[in-house]
Scaffold this motif. Structure first.
Motif, mmCIF file in Angstrom:
data_model
loop_
_atom_site.group_PDB
_atom_site.id
_atom_site.type_symbol
_atom_site.label_atom_id
_atom_site.label_comp_id
_atom_site.label_asym_id
_atom_site.label_seq_id
_atom_site.Cartn_x
_atom_site.Cartn_y
_atom_site.Cartn_z
ATOM 1 N N SER A 1 -2.705 -0.405 5.476
ATOM 2 C CA SER A 1 -4.041 -0.109 4.950
ATOM 3 C C SER A 1 -3.823 0.116 3.308
ATOM 4 O O SER A 1 -2.790 0.432 3.082
ATOM 5 C CB SER A 1 -4.570 1.294 5.343
ATOM 6 N N GLY A 2 -4.862 0.469 2.485
ATOM 7 C CA GLY A 2 -4.642 1.052 1.263
ATOM 8 C C GLY A 2 -3.753 2.163 1.342
ATOM 9 O O GLY A 2 -2.815 2.419 0.551
ATOM 10 N N LEU A 3 -4.474 3.192 2.141
ATOM 11 C CA LEU A 3 -3.593 4.463 2.368
ATOM 12 C C LEU A 3 -3.453 4.645 3.916
ATOM 13 O O LEU A 3 -4.412 4.797 4.506
ATOM 14 C CB LEU A 3 -4.482 5.918 1.693
ATOM 15 N N THR A 4 -2.107 4.612 4.411
ATOM 16 C CA THR A 4 -1.755 4.720 5.680
ATOM 17 C C THR A 4 -1.153 6.236 5.997
ATOM 18 O O THR A 4 -0.370 6.358 5.327
ATOM 19 C CB THR A 4 -0.896 3.662 6.233
ATOM 20 N N MET A 5 -1.758 6.941 6.899
ATOM 21 C CA MET A 5 -1.176 8.320 7.220
ATOM 22 C C MET A 5 -0.810 8.337 8.764
ATOM 23 O O MET A 5 -1.583 8.314 9.331
ATOM 24 C CB MET A 5 -2.284 9.461 6.531
ATOM 25 N N ILE A 6 0.441 8.844 9.004
ATOM 26 C CA ILE A 6 1.026 8.671 10.149
ATOM 27 C C ILE A 6 1.496 10.085 10.414
ATOM 28 O O ILE A 6 2.561 10.376 9.673
ATOM 29 C CB ILE A 6 2.020 7.829 10.544
ATOM 30 N N GLY A 7 0.843 10.948 11.519
ATOM 31 C CA GLY A 7 1.432 12.161 11.412
ATOM 32 C C GLY A 7 1.432 12.980 10.490
ATOM 33 O O GLY A 7 2.417 13.942 10.301
ATOM 34 N N VAL A 8 0.373 12.979 9.332
ATOM 35 C CA VAL A 8 0.533 13.790 8.193
ATOM 36 C C VAL A 8 -0.185 15.159 8.477
ATOM 37 O O VAL A 8 -1.317 15.118 9.274
ATOM 38 C CB VAL A 8 -0.331 13.017 7.215
ATOM 39 N N GLY A 9 0.333 16.164 8.001
ATOM 40 C CA GLY A 9 -0.037 17.468 8.300
ATOM 41 C C GLY A 9 -1.242 18.057 7.445
ATOM 42 O O GLY A 9 -1.460 17.598 6.332
ATOM 43 N N ILE A 10 -1.746 19.117 7.872
ATOM 44 C CA ILE A 10 -2.610 19.812 7.162
ATOM 45 C C ILE A 10 -2.559 20.130 5.954
ATOM 46 O O ILE A 10 -3.335 20.429 4.947
ATOM 47 C CB ILE A 10 -3.572 20.863 8.456
ATOM 48 N N ASN A 11 -1.319 20.751 5.572
ATOM 49 C CA ASN A 11 -1.169 21.201 4.300
ATOM 50 C C ASN A 11 -0.847 20.093 3.228
ATOM 51 O O ASN A 11 -0.521 20.588 1.980
ATOM 52 C CB ASN A 11 0.153 22.045 4.262
ATOM 53 N N GLY B 1 1.002 -1.158 -0.155
ATOM 54 C CA GLY B 1 -0.186 0.143 -0.070
ATOM 55 C C GLY B 1 0.885 1.190 -0.002
ATOM 56 O O GLY B 1 2.050 1.052 -0.402
ATOM 57 N N ILE B 2 0.189 2.440 0.269
ATOM 58 C CA ILE B 2 0.847 3.656 0.192
ATOM 59 C C ILE B 2 0.864 4.090 1.759
ATOM 60 O O ILE B 2 0.161 4.024 2.357
ATOM 61 C CB ILE B 2 0.292 4.606 -0.409
ATOM 62 N N VAL B 3 1.985 4.726 2.338
ATOM 63 C CA VAL B 3 2.317 5.292 3.537
ATOM 64 C C VAL B 3 2.815 6.658 3.377
ATOM 65 O O VAL B 3 3.716 7.031 2.873
ATOM 66 C CB VAL B 3 3.152 4.297 4.417
ATOM 67 N N LEU B 4 2.125 7.330 4.148
ATOM 68 C CA LEU B 4 2.620 8.966 4.368
ATOM 69 C C LEU B 4 2.889 9.278 5.796
ATOM 70 O O LEU B 4 2.225 8.914 6.591
ATOM 71 C CB LEU B 4 1.508 10.165 3.917
ATOM 72 N N THR B 5 4.195 9.614 6.030
ATOM 73 C CA THR B 5 4.481 10.091 7.444
ATOM 74 C C THR B 5 4.922 11.553 7.342
ATOM 75 O O THR B 5 5.465 12.057 6.411
ATOM 76 C CB THR B 5 5.770 8.924 7.954
ATOM 77 N N GLY B 6 4.445 11.969 8.565
ATOM 78 C CA GLY B 6 4.771 13.493 8.668
ATOM 79 C C GLY B 6 5.073 13.868 9.929
ATOM 80 O O GLY B 6 5.522 13.284 10.904
ATOM 81 N N LYS B 7 5.217 15.226 10.200
ATOM 82 C CA LYS B 7 5.794 15.702 11.573
ATOM 83 C C LYS B 7 4.543 16.723 12.338
ATOM 84 O O LYS B 7 4.736 17.149 13.111
ATOM 85 C CB LYS B 7 6.792 16.855 11.228
ATOM 86 N N SER B 8 3.421 16.131 11.919
ATOM 87 C CA SER B 8 2.090 16.414 12.790
ATOM 88 C C SER B 8 2.213 15.653 13.859
ATOM 89 O O SER B 8 2.735 14.627 14.155
ATOM 90 C CB SER B 8 0.867 16.443 11.928
ATOM 91 N N GLN B 9 1.153 15.968 15.072
ATOM 92 C CA GLN B 9 1.397 15.468 16.305
ATOM 93 C C GLN B 9 0.910 14.033 16.299
ATOM 94 O O GLN B 9 -0.248 14.015 15.665
ATOM 95 C CB GLN B 9 0.646 16.358 17.364
ATOM 96 N N VAL B 10 1.105 13.339 17.097
ATOM 97 C CA VAL B 10 0.486 11.855 17.664
ATOM 98 C C VAL B 10 0.533 11.789 19.000
ATOM 99 O O VAL B 10 1.369 12.667 19.893
ATOM 100 C CB VAL B 10 1.178 10.536 16.755
#
Length: 569
Positions: free
Chosen positions: A280-290, A221-230
């Protein structure tokens, strides 16, 4: 004899005059008959296309219900994507041939005067991608890209994908490191994925298996990771085998790139490093609003459709189609907004963990009781997402009180809330689940959240459920029922005997060509709740409940029959 002749002449004269008189009388005319509308084909756009692409058939007197038309290309029936009275959008089927196109609608069958030409495109070259991509790259639609093992976009690098590009995820047997890791694309913190497709040229992530042999969980799948809060400690490993830890960030306006007009098919493979875990198909971990996320379809995932682990990312126009586990899941303190999402289930496919429509958790599984809010070093203490205008469809027929399919696999709730989550759900429909709404936790914590409107459910419709409302822990079903059915909230429970009153589209459960736009006069087209958290500028003001008003935003870019689509040309 002469006397007879003398009588004959007057008699003939009398008869002639009678005939003249009768002929001069006005014969009443039959009343005019109404003209039956004529079905015609005026053009085909484009008139040349390959198998698997979409073409538009323009004409007159088509049925606006896709299933009430039949389109044949070269003698092979085509799948109709959308229909108006003057335009049918169809997928060129495998086995089609050049020649006229025929349409049957309104009891009439007509053939086009324009010849359709089947394009025989050459195979696209393939490009293998593996490991960490330590340079900026642009992937184009002239090639097919194969992901082997975990493919990482590291910090400070950008992958740009051109509209119309196809990317295939390989199975675990093609892992270049020999660890049986299925193909996946992972965008690390400060890395960027720019995947902007269009309605006519979506970007497709799919299985590397040939047409006809694709299955749930063929790749990761696709995973996006970012610096937003968890709301996890900085040493917490990323979930499901993704390398790295969450660390201590709190940058809600972080940007991981863009996913727009993108399809993700047959993802959700088992991860060997974490037994039983799936992306998941699309997993988003700490991804930011922009980060821009809109018009994304996840189909046939072996795990969840969409997963948010913390972060603040917003999303619109999402499709979860025939996925195995939950359609939408939020955890780790997710605080973003989602509007316009539709989920259609295959009632014969579910996950052993219990498949839900919307599953919202928060703390670790052993934190079964509500906990006092805390201020962690790297994020917010509670899940607080806002979901609006969702439509979830599970069982078309009345679901059993305890739904079990495929042995240990089960269906559970349309909405499952637990571990002190303070989610808000507005103007949404959940149809055909064994349970409509389940809230688990302690009564004290629940009452605080409900009273303060931190937990806010308004304009929600629970239809065709075995048990509409369930309380668990120390929360009672009566407490939740009293809250949910409060007149001011505008929620509804529709019994199985009253489902016809919703005036749903007759193709809402048609797995290969669904249409979710409600019928004219449907009560879902009005009566939406207003105010509360949907007053923010992110949300598009609409007066309908569910994912659709009169506009079918699925047209062109979605695919509900990907099994036989030729992605190699």
């Amino acid at each position: 004899m002469k006397r007879f002749e003398n009588l004959l002449y007057p008699l003939l004269l009398l008869l002639s005059m009678s005939a003249i008189i009768i002929g001069c009388k006005k014969t009443p005319e039959d009343p005019p008959q109404p003209q039956q509308p004529t079905t015609t084909i005026t053009s085909i756009d484009p008139a040349t296309a390959p198998v698997g692409s979409t073409i538009a058939i323009n004409g007159t007197n088509f049925n606006t219900n896709p299933g009430s038309n039949t389109v044949s290309i070269g003698g092979v029936t085509a799948t109709i994507v959308s229909a108006t009275d003057s335009r049918l959008v169809v997928v060129v089927p495998a086995g089609a041939a050049s020649g006229p196109v025929s349409v049957t609608a309104g009891g009439q069958t007509v053939q086009s005067q324009t010849q359709f030409t089947l394009a025989t495109l050459p195979l696209k070259p393939t490009s293998i991608k593996q490991g960490t991509l330590f340079r900026n790259q642009t992937w184009t639609k002239d090639s097919v890209y194969i992901l082997r093992g975990m493919v990482y976009i590291p910090e400070n690098y950008t992958l740009t994908i051109q509209a119309g590009t196809v990317i295939k995820g390989a199975g675990p047997e093609q892992d270049p490191e020999g660890k049986s890791t299925p193909g996946a694309l992972v965008v690390e913190r400060i890395g960027s994925l720019i995947a902007r497709g269009t309605a006519t040229q979506p970007i497709v992530f799919t299985s590397s298996e040939p047409a006809g042999q694709r299955n749930y969980g063929d790749w990761g799948g696709i995973v996006l990771t970012g610096k937003s809060q968890v709301n996890r400690s900085s040493s917490t490993p990323y979930p499901n085998g993704v390398r790295g830890t969450v660390q201590a960030y709190g940058e809600p306006f972080d940007n991981s790139g863009a996913l727009q007009y993108v399809r993700i098919e047959y993802a959700g493979a088992l991860q060997p490093s974490v037994p039983g875990a799936r992306l998941s198909g699309l997993t988003m971990i700490g991804v930011g609003i922009n980060t821009a996320i809109d018009h994304v379809q996840v189909s046939y995932s072996g795990g969840d459709g969409f997963s948010w682990f913390g972060g603040s990312a917003n999303a619109k126009n999402l499709v979860s189609f025939r996925n195995s586990d939950d359609d939408w899941t939020a955890d780790w303190g997710y605080v973003g907004n989602v509007q316009f999402g539709v989920a259609l289930r295959d009632a014969q496919v579910a996950d052993r963990s219990g498949s839900n429509g919307l599953e919202v958790e928060n703390y670790e599984p052993n934190a079964t009781a509500d906990v006092a809010p805390v201020i962690p070093t790297n994020g917010l203490p509670q899940n607080a997402p806002v979901f609006a205008n969702l439509s979830n469809f599970a069982f078309q027929t009345t679901p059993p009180a305890s739904s079990t399919v495929a042995g240990t696999s089960t269906y559970r709730s349309g909405i499952l809330l637990r571990r002190n989550s303070i989610i808000s759900v507005y103007n949404s429909l959940f149809y055909g689940y064994p349970e409509g709404l389940r809230i688990e936790g302690t009564a004290a914590g629940y009452l605080v959240n409900a009273t303060s409107s931190a937990l806010d459910l308004r304009g929600v419709v629970l239809a065709n459920t075995g048990t509409p409302i369930v309380g668990a822990g120390t929360i009672t079903t009566d407490q939740i029922t009293s809250y949910f059915t409060s007149t001011a909230r505008g929620n509804q429970i529709i019994a199985s005997s009253d489902l016809a009153s919703l005036l749903l589209n007759s193709n809402s459960f048609t797995l290969n060509s669904p249409n979710f736009v409600p019928q004219t006069g449907s009560p879902l087209l009005s009566g939406a709740a207003t105010g509360g958290k949907i007053g923010s500028t992110f949300f598009t003001p609409v007066n309908y409940r569910g994912a659709f008003g009169t506009d079918n935003w699925l047209t062109g870019w979605t695919n509900f029959s990907p099994q036989n689509t030729d992605y190699d040309r």
